[in-house]
Design a protein around this motif. Sequence first.
Motif, PDB file in Angstrom:
ATOM      1  N   GLN A   1     -74.818 -27.898 -70.220  1.00 26.54           N
ATOM      2  CA  GLN A   1     -74.028 -27.816 -71.445  1.00 26.54           C
ATOM      3  C   GLN A   1     -73.189 -29.069 -71.656  1.00 26.54           C
ATOM      4  N   SER A   2     -72.580 -29.567 -70.575  1.00 32.56           N
ATOM      5  CA  SER A   2     -71.749 -30.767 -70.703  1.00 32.56           C
ATOM      6  C   SER A   2     -72.585 -31.969 -71.114  1.00 32.56           C
ATOM      7  N   LYS A   3     -73.806 -32.077 -70.592  1.00 33.72           N
ATOM      8  CA  LYS A   3     -74.687 -33.178 -70.980  1.00 33.72           C
ATOM      9  C   LYS A   3     -75.065 -33.071 -72.451  1.00 33.72           C
ATOM     10  N   THR A   4     -75.335 -31.851 -72.896  1.00 34.06           N
ATOM     11  CA  THR A   4     -75.725 -31.645 -74.292  1.00 34.06           C
ATOM     12  C   THR A   4     -74.597 -32.023 -75.235  1.00 34.06           C
ATOM     13  N   TYR A   5     -73.371 -31.633 -74.891  1.00 35.78           N
ATOM     14  CA  TYR A   5     -72.231 -31.957 -75.744  1.00 35.78           C
ATOM     15  C   TYR A   5     -71.960 -33.451 -75.763  1.00 35.78           C
ATOM     16  N   ASN A   6     -72.173 -34.123 -74.620  1.00 38.44           N
ATOM     17  CA  ASN A   6     -71.918 -35.563 -74.561  1.00 38.44           C
ATOM     18  C   ASN A   6     -72.882 -36.342 -75.442  1.00 38.44           C
ATOM     19  N   VAL A   7     -74.103 -35.816 -75.572  1.00 35.42           N
ATOM     20  CA  VAL A   7     -75.084 -36.500 -76.418  1.00 35.42           C
ATOM     21  C   VAL A   7     -74.634 -36.507 -77.862  1.00 35.42           C
ATOM     22  N   TRP A   8     -74.115 -35.370 -78.303  1.00 33.33           N
ATOM     23  CA  TRP A   8     -73.677 -35.279 -79.696  1.00 33.33           C
ATOM     24  C   TRP A   8     -72.291 -35.871 -79.875  1.00 33.33           C
TER      25      TRP A   8
END
Length: 275
Positions: A268-275
């Motif tokens: 989840q943290s990786k996904t949020y960092n992408v956006w």
Amino acid sequence: MDRGESQQITVITETRNLRSQPFIQSDDQISTGKHWEEWMESIEREFRYFRITEPADKEDALIIYGGKDISRLERSLRDEGEDQYKVLKNKLNKYYLPKKNKHHARYLFLKMKPFRDEYTVTYVMRLREKAHECEFEATCDERILEHCIQTITNQDLIKRAISKGWNLDKFVEEAGQMEDTCLQMKDMKGDPRDIDSNTDTSDYEEDEDYFEQTIKHLKKIRRVKTIQGTRDIEKTVTVRIDDVDVKVEPDSGADVNVMDENQFEKFQSKTYNVW
């Protein structure tokens, strides 16, 4: 020094052993002429290196190192003159060299193409050597440039040469810079596994840890058997199809999580960092 003592005389001799091999005539007159020019160029280079300057010495060396054919021709073609070496050389040139034909020379010139991975400057040198036999005179460089444009495969270089109106010297200079740059870029790529010392490796380490933990979690999973055993009764229902009872498994989702809670949070943290 005492007058009664005998003086010692030291004689210094200079060894001048030429390395030229005897000239061998081939069956093809054109090949013989080319070979003869190269052989004469080689032996005259040795004349200069060993400081053989006297015409008589050069004539003798040409006969001795030239082999039996030249020795035989020397007797039959001999003519009187002040410089016997030049006389002999001219006679041998007339015998070995084919009659110059600029049309045939230009035919060979137009057939020339660059070798695989050959530098442009080397290709131009070969063209220039052949162009001397073509009698292009003042248009020699222009003819060489035109032939380069027609035969090389570097389309970007050709477009720049035509659009900017380069002469042959400029063309060779730009081609050399472009080829050197390509080699340098190829060398700079190096091993794709190498990582520059200034690169932040934290992302790589985090990804490696993420996938390592995921693999460990998947190894712990034991796939639930639904065809045999007690779980088969719990996960299947009976459906009648054309008077035939069939046990089917409803789509109720996965039996186990494909990742643990820790991995899910990291994802989840990786996904949020992408956006």
